[in-house]
Design a protein around this motif. Structure first.
Motif, PDB file in Angstrom:
ATOM      1  N   ARG A  20      -9.232 -21.271  10.929  1.00  0.00           N
ATOM      2  CA  ARG A  20     -10.321 -20.530  10.571  1.00  0.00           C
ATOM      3  C   ARG A  20     -10.633 -19.723   9.244  1.00  0.00           C
ATOM      4  O   ARG A  20     -11.753 -19.927   8.713  1.00  0.00           O
ATOM      5  CB  ARG A  20     -10.627 -19.410  11.838  1.00  0.00           C
ATOM      6  N   VAL A  23     -11.911 -22.408   6.475  1.00  0.00           N
ATOM      7  CA  VAL A  23     -12.948 -22.906   6.780  1.00  0.00           C
ATOM      8  C   VAL A  23     -13.989 -21.661   6.356  1.00  0.00           C
ATOM      9  O   VAL A  23     -14.798 -22.062   5.407  1.00  0.00           O
ATOM     10  CB  VAL A  23     -13.380 -23.140   8.138  1.00  0.00           C
ATOM     11  N   SER A  27     -16.339 -21.902   3.018  1.00  0.00           N
ATOM     12  CA  SER A  27     -18.039 -21.422   3.284  1.00  0.00           C
ATOM     13  C   SER A  27     -18.479 -20.546   2.343  1.00  0.00           C
ATOM     14  O   SER A  27     -19.625 -20.640   1.559  1.00  0.00           O
ATOM     15  CB  SER A  27     -18.069 -20.980   4.653  1.00  0.00           C
TER      16      SER A  27
END
Length: 69
Positions: A20, A23, A27
């Motif tokens: 998590r 990512v 992002s």
């Protein structure tokens, strides 16, 4: 050769240990790059957005981990 394999495994586990977090950071980087390329934003301002976004993601990850245990 075993040393190289061990180093590669450690680096891989370091980045994939918290998927998590990885990512979210990717992002933030993609958003900052998109703002520079697509929106024509000043790179210095996009760098500030990148810094703030990465710090926000890091603080959220620490807060989430602290609640878990």
């Amino acid at each position: 050769m075993n040393v190289l394999r061990d180093v590669f495994q450690e680096i891989t586990s370091m980045f994939l240990g918290d998927a998590r977090l990885s990512v979210a950071i990717l992002s933030v980087v993609a958003i900052a790059a998109g703002l520079i390329e697509i929106a024509g934003l000043d790179p210095l301002l996009a760098g500030a957005i990148l810094l703030a976004g990465c710090l926000a993601v890091l603080l959220e990850a620490v807060r989430r981990r602290a609640r878990e245990g």
